[in-house]
Design an enzyme around this catalytic site. Structure first.
Site, PDB file in Angstrom:
ATOM      1  N   ILE A  65       0.838  -1.206   0.000  1.00  0.00           N
ATOM      2  CA  ILE A  65       0.000   0.000   0.000  1.00  0.00           C
ATOM      3  C   ILE A  65       0.871   1.252   0.000  1.00  0.00           C
ATOM      4  CG2 ILE A  65      -1.730   1.302   1.288  1.00  0.00           C
ATOM      5  CD1 ILE A  65      -2.693  -1.443   2.407  1.00  0.00           C
ATOM      6  N   ASP A  90      10.720   2.356   6.837  1.00  0.00           N
ATOM      7  CA  ASP A  90      10.285   0.972   6.942  1.00  0.00           C
ATOM      8  C   ASP A  90      11.526   0.103   7.101  1.00  0.00           C
ATOM      9  OD1 ASP A  90       9.407  -1.671   6.610  1.00  0.00           O
ATOM     10  OD2 ASP A  90       7.781  -1.066   5.284  1.00  0.00           O
ATOM     11  N   THR A  92      -4.698   5.604   7.031  1.00  0.00           N
ATOM     12  CA  THR A  92      -5.574   4.558   6.497  1.00  0.00           C
ATOM     13  C   THR A  92      -5.115   3.192   6.987  1.00  0.00           C
ATOM     14  OG1 THR A  92      -4.214   4.520   4.484  1.00  0.00           O
ATOM     15  CG2 THR A  92      -6.246   5.822   4.411  1.00  0.00           C
ATOM     16  N   ALA A  93      -4.284   3.174   8.022  1.00  0.00           N
ATOM     17  CA  ALA A  93      -3.725   1.915   8.542  1.00  0.00           C
ATOM     18  C   ALA A  93      -4.541   1.468   9.758  1.00  0.00           C
ATOM     19  CB  ALA A  93      -2.250   2.089   8.867  1.00  0.00           C
ATOM     20  N   ARG A  94      -4.052   1.732  10.953  1.00  0.00           N
ATOM     21  CA  ARG A  94      -4.741   1.341  12.178  1.00  0.00           C
ATOM     22  C   ARG A  94      -4.827   2.529  13.128  1.00  0.00           C
ATOM     23  NH1 ARG A  94      -6.209  -2.112   9.426  1.00  0.00           N
ATOM     24  NH2 ARG A  94      -6.219  -4.376   9.750  1.00  0.00           N
ATOM     25  N   GLU A  96     -13.330   0.942  17.178  1.00  0.00           N
ATOM     26  CA  GLU A  96     -14.218   0.837  16.022  1.00  0.00           C
ATOM     27  C   GLU A  96     -15.320  -0.175  16.305  1.00  0.00           C
ATOM     28  OE1 GLU A  96     -11.895  -0.048  12.552  1.00  0.00           O
ATOM     29  OE2 GLU A  96     -10.795   1.852  12.642  1.00  0.00           O
ATOM     30  N   HIS A 127     -13.324   3.489   8.181  1.00  0.00           N
ATOM     31  CA  HIS A 127     -12.406   2.379   7.885  1.00  0.00           C
ATOM     32  C   HIS A 127     -12.840   1.667   6.603  1.00  0.00           C
ATOM     33  CE1 HIS A 127      -9.301  -0.425   9.955  1.00  0.00           C
ATOM     34  NE2 HIS A 127      -9.093  -0.343   8.654  1.00  0.00           N
ATOM     35  N   ILE A 128     -12.966   2.471   5.562  1.00  0.00           N
ATOM     36  CA  ILE A 128     -13.551   1.982   4.324  1.00  0.00           C
ATOM     37  C   ILE A 128     -12.575   2.038   3.150  1.00  0.00           C
ATOM     38  CG2 ILE A 128     -14.475   4.141   3.348  1.00  0.00           C
ATOM     39  CD1 ILE A 128     -17.211   2.649   3.176  1.00  0.00           C
ATOM     40  N   GLY A 129     -11.302   2.390   3.459  1.00  0.00           N
ATOM     41  CA  GLY A 129     -10.315   2.538   2.388  1.00  0.00           C
ATOM     42  C   GLY A 129     -10.175   1.302   1.525  1.00  0.00           C
TER      43      GLY A 129
END
Length: 307
Positions: A156, A175, A231-233, A262, A281-283
């Site tokens: 991603i 990373d 858009t992760a957690r 959530e 959380h719809i990505g």
């Protein structure tokens, strides 16, 4: 009399037709959209599944113990933080994620949130519908030439990086596991991410080590007016610290698709904050990703059962 088929439990209400077609030798049992621990334990006791495909809810040691035949836990998506991987390892149960299956969907949503923040899309829409014309008073932010810092350079993050690069943004990323990065992504440490980014986008899994990675201390190290996209957690962000940073102006705006708890319930401190753009959380929820994740989850489970 035919032998009973082994069971797959899906912690959701459905699975893509293309995925079901791969599971013809198994009985598929659905747990519903909001399965609790008790729901999953009861289903496991009743059906003793050989595999669980995880969409919603959490799979912990108690759930695993209720399914003595369980061999595989396959995630319908890329994040496995809702699966107790240590408990699975102790019980000899394999865990696999559908890595990359929703990469395009999530990366596109992250870009949409970044653009919404930079261009004030939601606020301008609300003003227009209220009859205002703010052309003479509003100035948006141009992203070309600015730096975006990515935390996480998996499928991603790299997809998002490619889009940001195409917009003439400078892309830096952190990373520790990434290898063979494209030449337009500069690998840096976290301190450089905080110090040099005009926008920060989170694309890493949630672990015990990076919980509340964005907090009062790290947000204070960022450029004044930084944009934050997640858009992760949700657990990657200290939500109270982010709210304070938005209100103070240290954070220009935030685009959030995941949250510490959530589903989000009302009232929530983020509600009514015009510089925080929210989505549920719809990505990764697109028609294409739904198929891709279902097929990958089914294929992963079948491959592990056959190994």
């Amino acid at each position: 009399m035919s032998a009973k088929k082994p069971v797959f439990i899906v912690t959701g209400a459905d699975l893509a037709t293309q995925a079901l077609a791969l599971l013809g030798d198994y009985e598929v049992v659905y747990a519903g959209k909001t399965p609790t621990e008790d729901d999953l334990i009861a289903l496991c006791r009743q059906h003793d599944p050989v595999a669980i495909i995880v969409r919603y809810g959490k799979v912990n040691g108690a759930v695993m113990d209720a399914a003595p035949s369980l061999k595989v836990i396959s995630k319908h998506g890329s994040g496995t933080d809702t699966i107790d991987k240590a408990a699975a390892a102790q019980r000899g149960i394999q865990v696999k994620a559908a890595v990359g299956a929703n990469a395009a969907a999530v990366a596109e949503h992250a870009l949409a949130l970044l653009l919404a923040c930079a261009k004030s899309v939601v606020q301008l829409d609300e003003r227009m519908h209220a009859g205002h014309w703010d052309k003479a008073t509003h100035k948006s932010l141009e992203l070309a030439g600015r730096t975006v810092g990515l935390v996480g350079l998996g499928a991603i993050g790299l997809r998002f990086a490619r889009m940001a690069h195409a917009m003439d943004m400078r892309v830096i990323g952190f990373d520790p596991y990434a290898r063979d990065l494209p030449d337009y992504v500069q690998s840096v440490d976290l301190e450089t991410i905080w110090r040099e980014s005009d926008a920060i986008s989170l694309h890493c899994p949630l672990t015990a080590d990076n919980a509340k990675l964005l907090n009062a201390r790290t947000l204070a190290q960022c450029k004044p007016g930084v944009i934050v996209v997640n858009t992760a957690r949700g657990g990657l962000i200290d939500e109270g610290a982010l709210l304070e940073a938005v209100r103070s102006g240290q954070v220009r705006s935030a685009g959030l698709d995941s949250f510490a708890v959530e589903p989000m319930t009302a009232p929530h401190p983020f509600h009514g904050e015009k510089r925080i753009t929210l989505s549920p959380h719809i990505g990764g929820v697109t028609s294409d990703a739904y198929v891709n994740m279902g097929v990958a989850a089914a294929q992963n489970a079948l491959a592990m059962l056959a190994s």
